[in-house]
Design a protein around this motif. Sequence first.
Motif, PDB file in Angstrom:
ATOM      1  N   ASP A 266       0.830  -1.206   0.000  1.00 58.68           N
ATOM      2  CA  ASP A 266       0.000   0.000   0.000  1.00 58.68           C
ATOM      3  C   ASP A 266       0.862   1.252   0.000  1.00 58.68           C
ATOM      4  N   ARG A 267       1.951   1.215   0.768  1.00 59.32           N
ATOM      5  CA  ARG A 267       2.859   2.361   0.783  1.00 59.32           C
ATOM      6  C   ARG A 267       3.488   2.557  -0.593  1.00 59.32           C
ATOM      7  N   ARG A 269       2.127   1.737  -3.451  1.00 58.91           N
ATOM      8  CA  ARG A 269       1.098   2.324  -4.315  1.00 58.91           C
ATOM      9  C   ARG A 269       0.926   3.803  -4.012  1.00 58.91           C
ATOM     10  N   ARG A 270       0.950   4.145  -2.709  1.00 56.46           N
ATOM     11  CA  ARG A 270       0.805   5.551  -2.333  1.00 56.46           C
ATOM     12  C   ARG A 270       1.980   6.369  -2.848  1.00 56.46           C
ATOM     13  N   ARG A 271       3.195   5.788  -2.762  1.00 58.62           N
ATOM     14  CA  ARG A 271       4.356   6.524  -3.265  1.00 58.62           C
ATOM     15  C   ARG A 271       4.234   6.772  -4.764  1.00 58.62           C
ATOM     16  N   VAL A 274       1.702   9.451  -5.268  1.00 57.48           N
ATOM     17  CA  VAL A 274       2.230  10.788  -4.939  1.00 57.48           C
ATOM     18  C   VAL A 274       3.159  11.273  -6.045  1.00 57.48           C
ATOM     19  N   GLU A 302       0.279  14.208   2.222  1.00 58.94           N
ATOM     20  CA  GLU A 302       0.610  12.846   1.832  1.00 58.94           C
ATOM     21  C   GLU A 302       1.917  12.358   2.450  1.00 58.94           C
TER      22      GLU A 302
END
Length: 705
Positions: A266-267, A269-271, A274, A302
């Motif tokens: 998930d991190r 994907r978030r990176r 962003v 974020e």
Amino acid sequence: MSDTDRYTTGPERLEGLSTSPSGLMDLLGVAAVLLEGDGRVDMWSPQAEELFGYTAEEAVGRHAAHLLVHDAHRRLVVRLFAEVMRTGESWAGSFPVRRKDGSRRLVEFRNMRLMDSLGDHYILGLATDRSTMLEVEQEVALSTRLISQSPIGIAVLDTGLRYLSLNPALARFHGISVQDHLGRTFRGVLPGPEFRAVEAEMRQVLASGEPMVDRYIVGPAPSGPRDEHAWAVSLYRLEDHRGHVLGIAEVVVDITDRHRAAAEADRARRRLAVIADGSARIGTALEVERTVRELAEVVVPELADLAVADILDAVLDQRAPAPPPDAPVFRSLAVRSAYPTDAVRAVPAPGDVVSYHAGHLSALCVRTLRPHMIARAGRHDLERISSGPESARLLAGAGVHSYMAIPLIARGEVLGVLGMCRARTRASFDEDDLALGCELAARAAVCIDNARWYQQVSNTAETLQRSLLPQPQPYHPGLEVAARYRPAQARSKVGGDWYDVIPLDDERTALVVGDVMGSGIEAAATMGRLRTATSTLAELDLDPAQVLAHLDKITRGLDPYIATCVYALYDARSAECRLATAGHLPPVLVHGDGSPELLELPTGTPLGVGGVPFESASITLVPGDRLVLYTDGLVETRADPIDERLGLLLTLLGTPDPSVEETCDRLLRELPGADEHDDVALLIAVRTRTAGRGNAPDQVPPGGW
């Protein structure tokens, strides 16, 4: 309280005595047989009747050996019976018995000697079917092994949610021994707030009987390191064969590895999200200040709770000398917070100029060209990211506990520093966060560098453009003149438009407005050459059409540029104004009574096209008449028809103003939606007298110009 009182029956509550028998004895079907000293049956239980097939009436009084044992085994049984009666030692074992129907059944026996109040001896035999016993033993053994060796945590709690039993796996999950669980309540073992909801659901399962499956729990283990763990918890109610509630079973699967892998995915994907967001939102305009603000808006919230972007003052001011690396001077351009906080007061406000001490992380970034991260900031660390003791106090009060400083580097040059901190966000910055911040900073730095160089080129073009425009003259024979030049808001379009007011002999004045199609320094230079040529041609006493013809030849030599132009020659003695256009929008004549009209002049091709002759037209100006010359940037937009825009221009010109200067300002201000991607040249000339020499204007008509 005596034992008698403790177990008294009646309406009083029984303490320590279970009124709900276990179903295990019923499952085994244990039969009881009492034998007298000579081996005769004295008592016969209902379970014996079921096990052996004989009723009590059929069995009592008969020798048990003759009743139940085959002839081949009778001697052995009689000998064992006599041994128990003689020694008093119990005997346990199994042997086949003969049922009433003649079938054989292997039965497990427990035989023991009893003595009554008279001193007489009896033998009590307890028996159960051997196959049933083996099945129960096997199930118990398998269940015990299954539970004890299972990697899944299993526990049984009573109706008061106290641990009755659990396996080693669950003890390992909790970090507490099996023995330390027993007798303690669920919340006594797991006091964390994340387990409060599980306790409530346990009570709900006990009350309703509806199981709960795979409740996701995330939190620290009850003992040991406070690292985050994850468990999948399932609950179901335990009942006996009569439906009596015994307690609750808890099944726990440690899914910490899966949780961490999912969290990492998930991190990731978030990176990526962003980075994609930063690519779309950073650098939308070639403006340094806006690009820096966009960078801060992307990283908050974020990546950080607070972001500060400082640019070196020498980068913003190209003429300023570079500061020494141990004492860089910054200008704060962006401060963004995810929520209201005193930490904002601890950092420079946008526009402030600040010089940090040599130990400050921003200064360190400039010296080393490397990012610096403080994962867990203490008091000493806060002094390294603050501008002074008061700033450090504000940061500490706001809860700042983690910090990153990342240099903004483009083409090998440090442009500034992006500072980010976390306060409410519990997690500290880690290496992944630093890598993400560096990626965003690198992208933003290139955009900032492009913007600053572009602004420098644009400023040069605008300076050149303005330097080539004419200086205002105080008087012109028979005219009052006002002019404006407005560079494009999108600086890429600077450089094409110009105006000129050329005084000539015999009280004549040439009025010129033109637009070189193009932008930048090259367009500005071309405009300067055309303006110089126009001034030279105007001195030759040529008709406007002849002037445009010569300019057309000159422009064709300036390939690939073309231009539009309107040239007007006003003679103050005759009040005649001769005009010619080269692909330009028509001038507006506002009559002295305030009514405007578009002048219908012979259409000419733009300068540089060639092959089409130009024509001149004449009008006569009376006192108060206003001649309005302009470039297309004043009226054209990308969405509206040009006829509508020209109609709006006429409407605005129909409103009188106290002075021609105010008319210029109002047109620039009130023409809505004018294309900001094009510059504007505007020239308005008002006839002030009928004839003769002198520069004093006639009386202004009532209502103004």
